[in-house]
Design a protein around this motif. Structure first.
Motif, PDB file in Angstrom:
ATOM      1  N   TYR A  27     -13.836  -1.436 -21.404  1.00 34.34           N
ATOM      2  CA  TYR A  27     -12.885  -0.884 -20.313  1.00 34.34           C
ATOM      3  C   TYR A  27     -13.554   0.417 -19.631  1.00 34.34           C
ATOM      4  CZ  TYR A  27      -8.628  -3.419 -21.351  1.00 34.34           C
ATOM      5  OH  TYR A  27      -7.513  -4.266 -21.726  1.00 34.34           O
ATOM      6  N   THR A  83      -0.605  -2.774 -18.768  1.00 35.88           N
ATOM      7  CA  THR A  83       0.131  -4.035 -18.606  1.00 35.88           C
ATOM      8  C   THR A  83       1.585  -4.066 -19.418  1.00 35.88           C
ATOM      9  OG1 THR A  83      -1.981  -5.197 -18.608  1.00 35.88           O
ATOM     10  CG2 THR A  83       0.005  -6.425 -19.338  1.00 35.88           C
ATOM     11  N   ASP A 116      -3.930  -2.603 -23.357  1.00 37.80           N
ATOM     12  CA  ASP A 116      -4.720  -1.412 -22.598  1.00 37.80           C
ATOM     13  C   ASP A 116      -4.155  -0.175 -22.246  1.00 37.80           C
ATOM     14  OD1 ASP A 116      -3.024  -1.584 -19.865  1.00 37.80           O
ATOM     15  OD2 ASP A 116      -3.307  -3.631 -20.393  1.00 37.80           O
ATOM     16  N   THR A 162      -0.668  -7.149 -14.561  1.00 33.89           N
ATOM     17  CA  THR A 162      -2.073  -7.738 -14.850  1.00 33.89           C
ATOM     18  C   THR A 162      -3.206  -6.729 -14.174  1.00 33.89           C
ATOM     19  OG1 THR A 162      -2.163  -8.968 -13.044  1.00 33.89           O
ATOM     20  CG2 THR A 162      -1.136  -9.943 -14.872  1.00 33.89           C
ATOM     21  N   PRO A 163      -4.390  -6.885 -14.684  1.00 33.73           N
ATOM     22  CA  PRO A 163      -5.515  -6.235 -13.833  1.00 33.73           C
ATOM     23  C   PRO A 163      -5.484  -6.420 -12.486  1.00 33.73           C
ATOM     24  CG  PRO A 163      -6.503  -7.310 -15.958  1.00 33.73           C
ATOM     25  CD  PRO A 163      -5.009  -7.793 -15.668  1.00 33.73           C
ATOM     26  N   ARG A 191      -2.550  -4.067 -11.186  1.00 36.18           N
ATOM     27  CA  ARG A 191      -2.862  -2.582 -11.330  1.00 36.18           C
ATOM     28  C   ARG A 191      -3.854  -2.361 -10.333  1.00 36.18           C
ATOM     29  NH1 ARG A 191      -3.593  -4.205 -16.774  1.00 36.18           N
ATOM     30  NH2 ARG A 191      -5.345  -3.035 -17.044  1.00 36.18           N
ATOM     31  N   ALA A 192      -4.974  -3.117  -9.976  1.00 34.89           N
ATOM     32  CA  ALA A 192      -5.722  -2.800  -9.083  1.00 34.89           C
ATOM     33  C   ALA A 192      -5.043  -2.404  -7.790  1.00 34.89           C
ATOM     34  CB  ALA A 192      -7.015  -3.944  -8.835  1.00 34.89           C
ATOM     35  N   THR A 251      -5.790   3.909 -14.377  1.00 31.76           N
ATOM     36  CA  THR A 251      -5.511   2.563 -15.164  1.00 31.76           C
ATOM     37  C   THR A 251      -6.883   2.378 -15.756  1.00 31.76           C
ATOM     38  OG1 THR A 251      -4.741   0.588 -15.411  1.00 31.76           O
ATOM     39  CG2 THR A 251      -6.135   0.795 -13.609  1.00 31.76           C
ATOM     40  N   LEU A 290      -9.569  -0.558 -16.910  1.00 30.76           N
ATOM     41  CA  LEU A 290      -9.854  -1.967 -16.244  1.00 30.76           C
ATOM     42  C   LEU A 290     -11.323  -2.448 -16.734  1.00 30.76           C
ATOM     43  CD1 LEU A 290      -8.753  -2.164 -12.554  1.00 30.76           C
ATOM     44  CD2 LEU A 290      -7.647  -3.281 -14.443  1.00 30.76           C
ATOM     45  N   GLN A 334     -12.902  -6.711 -12.368  1.00 29.06           N
ATOM     46  CA  GLN A 334     -11.896  -5.644 -11.471  1.00 29.06           C
ATOM     47  C   GLN A 334     -12.598  -4.119 -11.245  1.00 29.06           C
ATOM     48  OE1 GLN A 334     -10.636  -7.582 -14.043  1.00 29.06           O
ATOM     49  NE2 GLN A 334      -9.613  -9.122 -12.688  1.00 29.06           N
ATOM     50  N   THR A 368     -20.179  -8.695 -14.442  1.00 25.70           N
ATOM     51  CA  THR A 368     -19.586  -8.808 -15.657  1.00 25.70           C
ATOM     52  C   THR A 368     -20.268  -8.958 -16.828  1.00 25.70           C
ATOM     53  OG1 THR A 368     -17.619  -9.579 -14.334  1.00 25.70           O
ATOM     54  CG2 THR A 368     -17.765  -9.995 -16.528  1.00 25.70           C
TER      55      THR A 368
END
Length: 265
Positions: A73, A95, A101, A127-128, A131-132, A143, A145, A149, A233
């Motif tokens: 994260y 979440t 999270d 969800t991610p 939240r974005a 948040t 993430l 994201q 990622t």
């Protein structure tokens, strides 16, 4: 039946060990552990803190493998936030209210002297991706993430304030465990061992630099994102973080760290 984030059947790691995964999306760790308790899943994955909470209610439940042994994260904030302390009086999103999270978010802010309910508030923001979106709308100012994201939000002008594993209490912190009921494990020990071997082989394949390009393509296809996001990622989860344990063993020291952090909050 196993609830898992993703799997690419084209590689055949599980097929070679005689394992067919029936993947079920549960949405949250709480939903996953409830499904396991109810018998609709044989194995599942869960955030480690949520697993401990579930095990208090259902002692028959066991954490049997470590799937993600470190936290990937980042603390994401709106542009006006320059340091963690600036979140005093602000609204953060998660979440669920307490576990997963939300728990990591509260741990980060607690490490900087901010207390949930006193200095800031946490709302359920989904969800991610949700939240974005909430952060871009200004509904929340912070948040936690992980990629991809993080990259999405940075392109929208949001700020990656810190990686959460830079905080000592969250370093080498077990994130995701594989769970099953003890009676089922005993009755299906051979299948559990074969699942572990297949997952271990897949992990070794992922870490091999020769497989990077193919891993990125598989990830981009699975996540339905552009390869540049999959590249980020892979870099964060595999190259830099080495988040997936090679031998899948649960770390007693890591699990103790989770419990101590839960007590501190």
């Amino acid at each position: 039946r196993l609830e898992e984030e993703s799997d690419d059947p084209a590689k055949g790691f599980y097929d070679r060990h005689g394992i067919t995964l029936d993947l079920v999306f549960t949405g949250t760790s709480a939903a996953a552990t409830q499904a396991l308790t109810g018998g609709s899943l044989h194995m599942t994955v869960s955030a480690t803190d949520a697993a401990f909470i579930a095990q208090q209610k259902v002692p028959e439940m066991r954490q049997i493998f470590s799937l993600v042994g470190k936290l990937p994260y980042s603390l994401m904030v709106t542009p006006e936030i320059k340091r963690v302390e600036d979140l005093k009086g602000k609204v953060a999103g998660a979440t669920t209210p307490k576990t997963g999270d939300a728990y990591i978010l509260r741990s980060v802010l607690d490490a900087h002297g901010l207390k949930d309910g006193r200095d800031y508030s946490v709302i359920v923001a989904g969800t991610p991706p949700a939240r974005a979106e909430a952060m871009q709308r200004g509904t929340i100012q912070a948040t936690v993430l992980f990629e991809p994201q993080v990259s999405f939000l940075k392109e929208k002008g949001m700020v990656e304030l810190l990686r959460v594993d830079t905080i000592p209490r969250l370093k080498d912190y077990p994130f995701i465990s594989v769970l099953a009921m003890r009676s089922w494990v005993r009755a299906n020990e051979d299948a559990v061992v074969r699942f572990g071997r297949a997952t271990g082989e897949a992990t070794e394949w992922l870490y091999d630099p020769r497989n990077r390009a193919e891993a990125v393509r598989i990830l981009a296809r699975s996540l339905k994102v552009e390869e540049r996001y999959a590249e980020n990622t892979y870099r964060v989860w595999v190259q830099e973080g080495q988040t997936h344990p090679r031998d899948l063993r649960l770390s007693p020291a890591g699990l103790r760290k989770v419990l101590e952090n839960m007590l501190a909050l």
